[in-house]
Design an enzyme around this catalytic site. Structure first.
Site, PDB file in Angstrom:
ATOM      1  N   ASP A 149       0.840  -1.196   0.000  1.00  0.00           N
ATOM      2  CA  ASP A 149       0.000   0.000   0.000  1.00  0.00           C
ATOM      3  C   ASP A 149       0.876   1.246   0.000  1.00  0.00           C
ATOM      4  OD1 ASP A 149      -2.292  -1.566  -0.010  1.00  0.00           O
ATOM      5  OD2 ASP A 149      -2.360  -1.679   2.168  1.00  0.00           O
TER       6      ASP A 149
ATOM      7  N   THR B 295     -13.412  -5.949   6.012  1.00  0.00           N
ATOM      8  CA  THR B 295     -13.059  -6.028   7.427  1.00  0.00           C
ATOM      9  C   THR B 295     -13.272  -4.707   8.157  1.00  0.00           C
ATOM     10  OG1 THR B 295     -10.741  -5.611   6.875  1.00  0.00           O
ATOM     11  CG2 THR B 295     -11.402  -7.908   7.138  1.00  0.00           C
TER      12      THR B 295
ATOM     13  N   ASP C 176      -5.484  -6.702  -6.238  1.00  0.00           N
ATOM     14  CA  ASP C 176      -6.652  -6.446  -5.399  1.00  0.00           C
ATOM     15  C   ASP C 176      -7.398  -5.218  -5.916  1.00  0.00           C
ATOM     16  OD1 ASP C 176      -8.460  -6.225  -3.303  1.00  0.00           O
ATOM     17  OD2 ASP C 176      -7.006  -5.312  -1.933  1.00  0.00           O
TER      18      ASP C 176
ATOM     19  N   LYS D 145     -10.889  -5.548  -6.773  1.00  0.00           N
ATOM     20  CA  LYS D 145     -12.291  -5.738  -6.372  1.00  0.00           C
ATOM     21  C   LYS D 145     -13.250  -5.396  -7.505  1.00  0.00           C
ATOM     22  CE  LYS D 145     -11.309  -4.720  -1.490  1.00  0.00           C
ATOM     23  NZ  LYS D 145      -9.891  -4.314  -1.598  1.00  0.00           N
TER      24      LYS D 145
ATOM     25  N   HIS E 271     -16.290  -5.028  -9.814  1.00  0.00           N
ATOM     26  CA  HIS E 271     -17.732  -5.037  -9.494  1.00  0.00           C
ATOM     27  C   HIS E 271     -18.448  -4.202 -10.545  1.00  0.00           C
ATOM     28  CE1 HIS E 271     -21.012  -4.472  -6.131  1.00  0.00           C
ATOM     29  NE2 HIS E 271     -21.488  -5.030  -7.237  1.00  0.00           N
ATOM     30  N   ASP E 272     -19.045  -4.885 -11.526  1.00  0.00           N
ATOM     31  CA  ASP E 272     -19.731  -4.189 -12.615  1.00  0.00           C
ATOM     32  C   ASP E 272     -20.646  -5.204 -13.287  1.00  0.00           C
ATOM     33  OD1 ASP E 272     -20.304  -2.323 -14.787  1.00  0.00           O
ATOM     34  OD2 ASP E 272     -18.420  -1.332 -14.260  1.00  0.00           O
TER      35      ASP E 272
ATOM     36  N   GLY F 145      -0.339  -5.767   6.060  1.00  0.00           N
ATOM     37  CA  GLY F 145       0.243  -4.576   5.461  1.00  0.00           C
ATOM     38  C   GLY F 145       1.114  -3.811   6.417  1.00  0.00           C
ATOM     39  N   ARG F 146       0.509  -2.847   7.111  1.00  0.00           N
ATOM     40  CA  ARG F 146       1.257  -1.910   7.933  1.00  0.00           C
ATOM     41  C   ARG F 146       2.119  -2.538   9.023  1.00  0.00           C
ATOM     42  NH1 ARG F 146      -4.034   1.889   8.197  1.00  0.00           N
ATOM     43  NH2 ARG F 146      -4.915  -0.178   7.836  1.00  0.00           N
TER      44      ARG F 146
ATOM     45  N   LYS G  87       0.602  -8.061  -2.481  1.00  0.00           N
ATOM     46  CA  LYS G  87      -0.685  -7.525  -2.920  1.00  0.00           C
ATOM     47  C   LYS G  87      -0.524  -6.131  -3.501  1.00  0.00           C
ATOM     48  CE  LYS G  87      -3.954  -6.000  -0.017  1.00  0.00           C
ATOM     49  NZ  LYS G  87      -4.431  -4.701  -0.575  1.00  0.00           N
TER      50      LYS G  87
ATOM     51  N   GLN H 175      -9.017  -1.647  10.985  1.00  0.00           N
ATOM     52  CA  GLN H 175      -9.655  -2.955  10.890  1.00  0.00           C
ATOM     53  C   GLN H 175     -10.477  -3.201  12.165  1.00  0.00           C
ATOM     54  OE1 GLN H 175      -9.349  -4.537   8.153  1.00  0.00           O
ATOM     55  NE2 GLN H 175      -7.317  -4.320   7.293  1.00  0.00           N
TER      56      GLN H 175
END
Length: 243
Positions: free
Chosen positions: A13, A126, A62, A64, A66-67, A217-218, A35, A197
């Site tokens: 990220d 999440t 990643d 996502k 959606h269509d 991630g972090r 990722k 989260q």
């Protein structure tokens, strides 16, 4: 069975390919997958995938999707052509949309002689808790009920698995079987902050519950020593695999 290291997905990220390349170079020997999400992909475009692949990275893309089914099918063909290890779609897009993604991925991988990527469905993010699900999204089910509903739909649609929080791992595993892939964000070692989260577990707990892959991630990328942080998380995962 996959080794603990190969189950760990590190979220890149960051804004630039240079930052991502530095993290991959540091962590390549200690994690299994990287990722690339909307932040990095929208900043650098598909070229970042080529650059990370050149370093030997396996990539979970990643975005996502959606269509409408045709649009998602076409996009899935493009993502498959990039040679990614895994990509995801939103289960909320419905069965026809998910089937279109799987079909396009299979056909494109075959025509280009590429390994077929894992196609994974996003269930309930999440960052969403029960209050948000009911009061803001208008879904009159518990989080667990909604996750299971979408996980079952994903399996019926031919997806390889789903993204779901640690709290739903066991019920998904019971409902969808041992071969169904569960990619689990919201994983925070005891020594790390939860950040935004809401439904979280430690790496050991998540693996014990039946997660296939953990996304972190972090706690790794923002650590003073990312390699040491990754090693600590892998060690926790190994403890869970022994149980």
């Amino acid at each position: 069975m996959l080794a603990a290291k190969d189950r760990l997905i590190v979220a890149l990220d960051v804004d630039t390919a240079q930052e991502a390349e530095m993290l991959v170079a540091q962590l390549q020997d200690h994690v299994g997958v990287f990722k690339v999400g909307m932040q990095l992909f929208n900043s650098e475009g598909p070229e970042v995938l080529k650059r990370l692949h050149s370093l030997g990275a396996r990539i979970f893309l990643d975005l996502k999707l959606h269509d409408i089914p045709n649009t998602v099918g076409q996009a899935s063909a493009v993502l498959t052509g990039h040679g990614v290890y895994m990509f995801n779609v939103h289960t909320a897009g419905g069965k026809e949309m998910m089937e279109a993604a799987v079909r396009a991925s299979v056909e494109t991988a075959s025509s280009l002689n590429l390994p077929r990527p894992l196609v994974i469905g996003v269930t309930v993010l999440t960052s969403i808790n029960e209050e948000i699900l009911r009061n803001e999204m208008g879904i009159d089910r518990t989080v667990e009920e909604q996750v299971v509903k979408w996980a079952k739909l994903a399996k019926e649609s031919g997806l390889n698995g789903v993204v779901a929080s640690p709290r739903e791992i066991r019920v998904i595993r019971e409902t969808c079987g041992n071969d169904f892939v569960i990619v689990t964000p919201g994983v925070r070692p005891a020594w790390s902050a939860k950040n935004d989260q809401k439904r979280v577990m430690t790496p050991k707990e998540a693996v014990e519950a039946g997660a296939s892959y953990l996304v972190v991630g972090r706690p790794i990328t923002a650590a003073n020593d990312p390699v040491e942080a990754a090693k600590r998380i892998v060690a926790e995962m190994e403890e869970g695999l022994k149980c």
